[in-house]
Design an enzyme around this catalytic site. Sequence first.
Site, short mmCIF file in Angstrom:
data_model
loop_
_atom_site.label_atom_id
_atom_site.label_comp_id
_atom_site.label_asym_id
_atom_site.label_seq_id
_atom_site.Cartn_x
_atom_site.Cartn_y
_atom_site.Cartn_z
N TYR A 30 35.07 3.25 20.57
CA TYR A 30 36.41 3.55 20.06
C TYR A 30 37.46 3.07 20.81
O TYR A 30 38.27 2.43 20.95
CB TYR A 30 36.65 4.63 19.19
CG TYR A 30 37.98 4.94 18.43
CD1 TYR A 30 37.83 4.63 17.27
CD2 TYR A 30 38.79 5.29 19.23
CE1 TYR A 30 39.04 4.80 16.60
CE2 TYR A 30 40.15 5.46 18.40
CZ TYR A 30 40.28 5.29 17.10
OH TYR A 30 41.48 5.26 16.42
N ASP A 62 44.27 9.98 10.51
CA ASP A 62 43.26 11.31 10.10
C ASP A 62 44.28 12.29 9.55
O ASP A 62 44.24 13.04 8.61
CB ASP A 62 42.20 11.30 10.83
CG ASP A 62 41.31 10.24 10.88
OD1 ASP A 62 41.36 9.18 10.45
OD2 ASP A 62 40.38 10.43 11.92
C1 GLA Z 1 39.02 7.19 13.41
C2 GLA Z 1 40.40 7.43 14.02
C3 GLA Z 1 41.47 7.01 13.21
C4 GLA Z 1 41.33 5.47 12.93
C5 GLA Z 1 39.85 5.30 12.22
C6 GLA Z 1 39.42 3.62 12.16
O1 GLA Z 1 38.72 7.92 12.07
O2 GLA Z 1 40.51 8.76 14.16
O3 GLA Z 1 42.95 7.38 13.83
O4 GLA Z 1 41.51 4.53 14.06
O5 GLA Z 1 38.94 5.70 13.20
O6 GLA Z 1 40.59 3.10 11.33
#
Ligand code: GLA
Length: 389
Positions: A223, A173
């Site tokens: 996550y 991101d």
């Molecule tokens: C979020 C995290 C990223 C990535 C996505 C999944 O956006 O911040 O680093 O892992 O999830 O692809």
Amino acid sequence: MIDIMKQKANEKFINLFHARPIIIKSPGRINIIGEHTDYNDGFVLPASIDKAAYLAISLRNDNEIHLRAEDINEDFKTFIDDLKPAKNSSWPNYILGPVAQFHKKGIELKGFNALLTSDVPIGAGLSSSAAVECATTFALNELLRAGFQKLEMIKMAQTAEHEFAGVMCGIMDQFASMMGKKDHVIKLDCRSLDYEYIPFKFDGIKILLVDTNVKHSLASSEYNARRKECYQAVAWVKEHVPEVNSLRDVNEEMLDKYVLPKNKLIYKRSLFIVQEIKRLLAGCEDIKRGDIYSLGKKMFETHDGLSNMYEVSCSELDYLVNFVRNNNSVIGARMMGGGFGGCVINLVKENEINELIKMIQPAYEREMKLPLTRYVVSIGDGTEQLWVD
Ligand code: GLA
């Protein structure tokens, strides 16, 4: 839009703080394919979009930090020698987190005033938080004359998210927000951090985001749990193949031999990642050949893997993807980002977007009892300073 947002940030800042700010724009991001691969040393294929956080900021002569979130009418005050995550609201942390990184790197801090306004939808999986972290890092790098290069700033913004927001995110991101390039996607190797810009503009095709308007509370705990499951799979393979350091180094045969006998769930998770890394590489070739239909097919496959194997989708996301699966106007669709809510990204024939929305919106709202928000986005440039005349 950029000019309107820039003027707004500038004028509101001057009214409130009676000083002239610098203004930094840092965009949200999409990701075409390659989900949950970044923290597994794999590849991702994000791009920054034409929606961004705008941070107006200037230094003070004391040690106070005054923050204003213009869009929600909230203020926050703290001191440079009292940097810790705010408890009662989350937005100050996306600014304070980066400040703490400068301190950790031995840069002498100064007090500052900052005003934030943003048109990146919040909780939509478009990295509204990374946009603010990157804007703040870029701004402080300028104001404190710290001299960090972009790659260093990206890592600082990522660590800020870990330490002040508690999400152990990968690098995608922050990288996408900082490094975006108009009309290009970024093929990023998350192990070496080598990257390649690939042109992404197809005649008559647009990127349509449909926002479920849900953010399930599971998002950050699940996550972090997925991340651990992947690392467990690597540890099991490594017992037999010591040179393996991440799922990037693992193939399906290794998973069959060393992970499947130990744990079926962890096998399923890691198999998705290994397949997703391959799918992304093939998807990049599709784009280079101009074969958008082949890419679109892979996007649906990614969705199915995220839903059934990695299990980070939800009924609202699945509903939206299944709705368009056999629709000829839609070339590809999948959930995007961490999961458990947020947006579905669709590649759609431009002249059929209105028809599609007319069908999908009432259907979703009736079935899911939630509003559906949609955005047609284009790919814009990454973090930059804007000049005010
Ligand atoms: C979020 C995290 C990223 C990535 C996505 C999944 O956006 O911040 O680093 O892992 O999830 O692809």
